[in-house]
Design an enzyme around this catalytic site. Structure first.
Site, short mmCIF file in Angstrom:
data_model
loop_
_atom_site.label_atom_id
_atom_site.label_comp_id
_atom_site.label_asym_id
_atom_site.label_seq_id
_atom_site.Cartn_x
_atom_site.Cartn_y
_atom_site.Cartn_z
N LYS A 88 0.81 -1.22 0.00
CA LYS A 88 0.00 0.00 0.00
C LYS A 88 0.84 1.27 0.00
O LYS A 88 0.43 2.27 -0.59
CB LYS A 88 -1.03 -0.02 1.12
CG LYS A 88 -0.49 0.22 2.51
CD LYS A 88 -1.62 0.14 3.53
CE LYS A 88 -1.09 -0.21 4.91
NZ LYS A 88 0.03 0.61 5.39
N ARG A 136 -5.66 3.38 11.92
CA ARG A 136 -5.34 1.97 12.14
C ARG A 136 -6.19 1.36 13.25
O ARG A 136 -6.07 0.17 13.53
CB ARG A 136 -3.88 1.87 12.57
CG ARG A 136 -2.92 1.37 11.50
CD ARG A 136 -1.54 1.31 12.14
NE ARG A 136 -0.59 0.50 11.42
CZ ARG A 136 0.17 0.94 10.43
NH1 ARG A 136 0.07 2.17 9.99
NH2 ARG A 136 1.05 0.14 9.87
N ARG A 147 12.41 -7.79 3.14
CA ARG A 147 12.50 -6.33 3.17
C ARG A 147 13.63 -5.81 4.05
O ARG A 147 14.24 -4.78 3.76
CB ARG A 147 11.15 -5.75 3.60
CG ARG A 147 11.02 -4.26 3.40
CD ARG A 147 9.57 -3.83 3.49
NE ARG A 147 9.05 -3.90 4.84
CZ ARG A 147 7.92 -3.32 5.23
NH1 ARG A 147 7.19 -2.64 4.35
NH2 ARG A 147 7.49 -3.43 6.46
N ARG A 186 13.73 -4.44 7.17
CA ARG A 186 13.63 -3.32 8.09
C ARG A 186 13.73 -3.86 9.52
O ARG A 186 13.54 -5.06 9.74
CB ARG A 186 12.27 -2.65 7.88
CG ARG A 186 12.30 -1.15 8.03
CD ARG A 186 11.03 -0.55 7.47
NE ARG A 186 9.85 -0.91 8.25
CZ ARG A 186 8.61 -0.64 7.86
NH1 ARG A 186 8.39 -0.04 6.71
NH2 ARG A 186 7.59 -0.98 8.62
N ARG A 234 2.86 -7.91 13.90
CA ARG A 234 2.23 -6.81 13.17
C ARG A 234 0.99 -7.29 12.42
O ARG A 234 0.00 -6.59 12.34
CB ARG A 234 3.24 -6.17 12.21
CG ARG A 234 4.41 -5.53 12.95
CD ARG A 234 5.48 -5.03 12.00
NE ARG A 234 5.09 -3.77 11.41
CZ ARG A 234 5.21 -3.47 10.12
NH1 ARG A 234 5.69 -4.34 9.28
NH2 ARG A 234 4.83 -2.30 9.69
P1 ADP Z 1 3.57 -0.90 7.01
O1 ADP Z 1 3.33 0.02 5.85
O2 ADP Z 1 4.72 -1.82 6.81
O3 ADP Z 1 2.32 -1.60 7.43
P2 ADP Z 1 4.01 1.50 8.52
O4 ADP Z 1 5.24 1.99 7.88
O5 ADP Z 1 2.71 2.13 8.12
O6 ADP Z 1 3.94 -0.07 8.31
O7 ADP Z 1 4.11 1.65 10.12
C1 ADP Z 1 5.20 1.17 10.86
C2 ADP Z 1 4.90 1.23 12.36
O8 ADP Z 1 4.62 2.58 12.76
C3 ADP Z 1 3.67 0.44 12.83
O9 ADP Z 1 3.94 -0.91 13.03
C4 ADP Z 1 3.29 1.19 14.12
O10 ADP Z 1 4.11 0.82 15.20
C5 ADP Z 1 3.60 2.64 13.78
N1 ADP Z 1 2.40 3.33 13.25
C6 ADP Z 1 2.27 3.86 12.00
N2 ADP Z 1 1.06 4.41 11.85
C7 ADP Z 1 0.41 4.22 13.02
C8 ADP Z 1 -0.90 4.54 13.50
N3 ADP Z 1 -1.80 5.15 12.72
N4 ADP Z 1 -1.23 4.20 14.76
C9 ADP Z 1 -0.36 3.57 15.55
N5 ADP Z 1 0.88 3.23 15.18
C10 ADP Z 1 1.27 3.55 13.92
#
Ligand code: ADP
Length: 191
Positions: free
Chosen positions: A18, A93, A132, A134, A145
């Site tokens: 996404k 989220r 990936r 990270r 996650r």
């Molecule tokens: P991915 O795109 O791989 O699903 P993100 O880069 O969006 O992950 O987010 C990485 C981390 O940042 C999440 O696992 C969480 O810990 C934190 N995070 C990002 N956005 C939010 C949110 N809206 N609410 C709570 N935590 C968030």
């Protein structure tokens, strides 16, 4: 509706692609792609006070708390580039975050136009994560996650579906094909 006057949310599990699709679409539409994950990762990298507060939570694959995220997103959405449109990647989220977003939008008399769900089978998501590299991509964190996504975020799919906003796209296809379907799903006159 002006091309830029568009408010879109991207929803989907970690590694669905996404973020990639959000960047492509935002560029085509000329609206800012706002990734809360990236914002938090740069805060961590910069060693800011926000970064210090979220670092451990992120590393273990958990969600940053809703109150802190509300501050982050209010602040970002009040910046001038986001006033006429934006694409949110990684927010909301949780149900509480979805309510916060509605409140913010209500305050500027605006509505969401589309919620794009990019999904893929769990084995595809796990395989991608492990490639990936990270810090939060270690195998046990990847599973955590995904668990958190299913528990806290997946219920938003129904929430937006009843509102008639949901556009469902398979992320298990080549990037260009996903991008094409995303555009078609929101009726974008681009590409
Ligand atoms: P991915 O795109 O791989 O699903 P993100 O880069 O969006 O992950 O987010 C990485 C981390 O940042 C999440 O696992 C969480 O810990 C934190 N995070 C990002 N956005 C939010 C949110 N809206 N609410 C709570 N935590 C968030």
């Amino acid at each position: 509706m002006a091309a830029a006057d568009r408010r879109i949310v991207f929803l989907g599990p970690p590694n669905s692609g996404k973020g990639t699709q959000a960047a492509i679409l935002a560029k085509d539409l000329g609206i800012p792609a706002i990734s809360t994950g990236e914002m938090l990762r740069s805060a961590v990298a910069a060693g800011s006070s926000l970064g210090d507060r979220v670092k451990d939570v992120m590393t273990r694959g958990d969600l940053v708390n809703d109150e802190l995220m509300a501050e982050v997103i209010r602040d970002r959405l009040s910046q001038s580039d986001a006033l006429t449109g934006f694409l949110l990647d990684g927010y909301p989220r949780t149900a509480v975050q979805a309510a916060t977003l509605e409140e913010i939008l209500g305050g500027i008399n605006a509505d969401l136009d589309d919620v794009v769900l990019i999904d893929a089978p769990e084995d595809v998501l796990v395989t991608r994560a492990l490639g990936r590299g990270r810090e939060d991509d270690q195998e046990h964190v990847v599973h955590e996650r995904l668990r958190v996504y299913r528990e806290k975020t997946a219920p938003l799919i129904d929430f937006y579906e009843v509102k008639g906003l949901l556009r469902r796209i398979s992320g298990d296809q080549p990037i260009e094909e996903v991008a094409r379907q995303v555009k078609a799903s929101i009726g974008a006159e681009v590409g």
